[in-house]
Scaffold this active site. Structure first.
Site, mmCIF file in Angstrom:
data_model
loop_
_atom_site.group_PDB
_atom_site.id
_atom_site.type_symbol
_atom_site.label_atom_id
_atom_site.label_comp_id
_atom_site.label_asym_id
_atom_site.label_seq_id
_atom_site.Cartn_x
_atom_site.Cartn_y
_atom_site.Cartn_z
ATOM 1 N N ASP A 210 -31.307 -25.535 20.054
ATOM 2 C CA ASP A 210 -32.426 -24.607 19.939
ATOM 3 C C ASP A 210 -32.903 -24.155 21.315
ATOM 4 O OD1 ASP A 210 -34.409 -23.403 18.129
ATOM 5 O OD2 ASP A 210 -35.843 -24.659 19.183
ATOM 6 N N GLU A 266 -28.156 -21.565 20.987
ATOM 7 C CA GLU A 266 -28.995 -20.413 20.673
ATOM 8 C C GLU A 266 -29.540 -19.911 22.009
ATOM 9 O OE1 GLU A 266 -33.005 -19.124 18.257
ATOM 10 O OE2 GLU A 266 -33.006 -20.712 19.726
#
Ligand code: TEU
Length: 546
Positions: A210, A266
């Site tokens: 993330d 990401e």
């Protein structure tokens, strides 16, 4: 037989399961790991290679679980460690790898470390795991700098010191309940390496990382300034700082001490900067958001594909294509909604699935689910919505629980009528059960495409070559012997005579008569050889599949 070579993820199709919205076993309206487990046969029959689970760790769910209170456990809403072990085990038995979601930029404010930081004085070891600073201005009443939270408002929140007086401020690039960790702190680094090992030891095959470009901050925490123009690489004080790469080099050595473990980043950086994260001793892949963000336009799609492939080639990395995820408006809706959006989404799927590299598909895209745009305000939970006072509609509309079967909510999502977000009544037409026997359905298109991709060597490792065709059309060959033509515009187009030898339809996103003319908004996979067409009869087993 698989046509693959190289590591498993090279050309993998990875299915993203938003656990809370995938399948509910206990009927409380929240999806859970037992529900997911019961649907593994569905994923197997769909033909995916791997599963990525959105965070399901203990969490107050201030940001859908991206606020992790304990990285080594499962939230009781979603199950137990035994349940995740079962999921991993049974997925592996079906040949499906399992990726977890790692959230290293911030913890929950309910993480034991943050609680300890609040109880400890300024300058303590506990506070130094996060980014605590004194405020500016008289009495330290103003935030330490001008950074803003992604969810709106300042990126700093002031705490009350243990003596009850207003004290220091802590940084949170996202929600105030998501304090940013201090990645210059060795203890933080060691902790995350240990967390990686914890899950690798349980059999997890990798992680989606993330906000992978966010961990390292400029140690001076300088102001962004009135006109933050940080195009110059590496000059933004909290995104894409060079120091972050030292973290990933360490993680790579941890991953490489196991077999074939994958990191997918990401990242919101340019393709050129993304390639730096994918150097051979760092992460393996990064989502291609330029492709996701491209409008339905041949030139835009081609530019997004070309630019990123060129940058990745420099570092020998494979692309990871994505059309939808839990943060964006579903692509049926982005592409115009209704019949038009669905036709484009069908063509986009065949385009994406014909490209070299891995594909990440988001749950429900195989059903052609649209964004739910009319959720009542009072059911919305996304902090992007709540903290912008509704100015941002937020991401709840792509997180509505899946329709599996039946004609009334919860459409087989769980054993009760409950679902944490309400499902539209029209979704009775889009259930798995409904699409299961319908050759014209999105589910059939995905199943057939995945089956062909798995079986045909060109769609795995084969080279890709663009062919010169009309504006508004994309055409490329994959060797050996696959031609993908995407007619992006809404008028039929003739296939150039020189390509006439590709006269066998493997799979098309709309019905086609012959191969000389491609209907408007249609993608087709063609071959010169007979016997390569999509399998058309398939049965799916698993709970509630009809
Ligand atoms: O997203 C990172 C991110 O910056 C955006 O996608 C963001 O969620 C969006 O612009 C806000 O409206 C990741 C996760 O995918 C997302 O779900 C989390 O909210 C975020 O990190 C924080 O952990």
């Amino acid at each position: 037989m698989s046509a693959r070579s190289g590591p498993w993820w090279r050309d993998a199709v990875v299915y993203q399961a938003y656990v809370r919205s995938f399948a509910d076993d206990d009927g409380d309206g929240d999806g859970d790991l037992r529900g997911l487990r019961s649907r593994l046969p569905y994923l197997h029959q769909l033909g995916v290679d791997a599963l990525w689970l959105n965070p399901c760790y203990p969490s107050p769910l201030a940001d859908g679980g991206y606020d992790v209170a304990d990285y080594r456990d499962i939230d009781p809403r979603f199950g137990t460690l035994d349940d995740i072990d079962d999921v991993i085990h049974e997925a592996h038995a079906l040949g499906i790898r399992v990726l977890m979601d790692l959230v290293p930029n911030h913890t929950s404010d309910e993480h034991r470390w943050f609680r300890a930081a609040l109880a400890a004085p300024a300058g303590s070891r506990e506070r130094n795991r996060y980014l605590f600073r004194d405020g500016r201005g008289p009495g330290g009443d103003e935030p330490p700098n001008d950074w803003v939270s992604i969810f709106g408002g300042p990126a700093w929140t002031r705490v009350d010191e243990p003596d009850g007086k207003p004290g220091q401020w802590y940084l949170h690039l996202f929600h105030p309940k998501q304090p940013d960790l201090n990645w210059l702190n060795g203890e933080v680094r060691n902790e995350f390496e240990s967390i990686l090992r914890f899950w690798f030891d349980r059999g997890v095959d990798g992680f989606r990382i993330d906000v992978a470009h966010g961990l390292a901050k400029d140690p001076q925490l300088p102001d962004l300034g009135v006109d933050p123009d940080h195009e110059a690489a590496g000059s933004h004080p909290h995104w894409d700082q060079d120091e972050v790469h030292s973290v990933y080099r360490r993680w790579r050595t941890v991953a490489d001490s196991y077999e074939e473990r994958l990191f997918v980043a990401e990242l919101f950086v340019t393709p050129r900067r993304a390639a730096r994260y994918l150097r051979p001793d760092e992460l393996h892949m990064a989502f291609n958001f330029d492709f996701l963000e491209a409008t339905w336009d041949a030139a835009a799609l081609r530019a997004a594909i070309d630019e990123s492939m060129a940058e990745l080639a420099e570092v020998g990395a494979r692309p990871a294509w994505v059309l939808s995820n839990h943060d964006v408006t579903r692509h049926v809706t982005r592409y115009g909604g209704g019949t038009l959006g669905t036709r484009r989404a069908r063509a986009a799927a065949l385009l994406m699935l014909a490209l070299p590299g891995a594909v990440f598909m988001y749950q429900g895209e195989e059903l052609g689910l649209p964004e739910v745009v009319d959720l009542p305000d009072d059911v919305r939970e996304d902090p992007a919505f709540l903290r912008s006072g509704g100015a941002e509609r937020g991401r709840d509309g792509c997180r509505v629980p899946l329709p599996w079967s039946g004609t009334e909510p919860s459409f087989g999502f769980g054993p009760s009528t409950a679902s944490w977000l309400p499902q539209p009544a029209e979704w009775k037409e889009l259930t798995v059960e409904r699409q299961h026997d319908d050759p014209a359905s999105m589910l059939w298109l995905y199943r057939n495409a995945l089956a062909l991709r798995r079986r045909h060597p060109a769609l795995g490792a084969g080279d890709m070559t663009w062919l010169d065709v009309d504006d508004g059309v994309l055409a490329f060959s994959r060797s050996p012997d696959v031609l993908c033509v995407v007619n992006v515009v809404d008028e039929p187009v003739e296939v150039p005579k020189r390509l006439a030898r590709y006269d066998q339809i493997m799979l098309a996103s709309t019905p086609m008569e012959g191969t000389a003319l491609i209907p408007g908004i249609t993608a087709v996979w063609l071959s010169t050889r007979a016997g390569t067409q999509a399998p058309t009869t398939m049965t799916v087993t698993g709970r509630g599949d009809g």
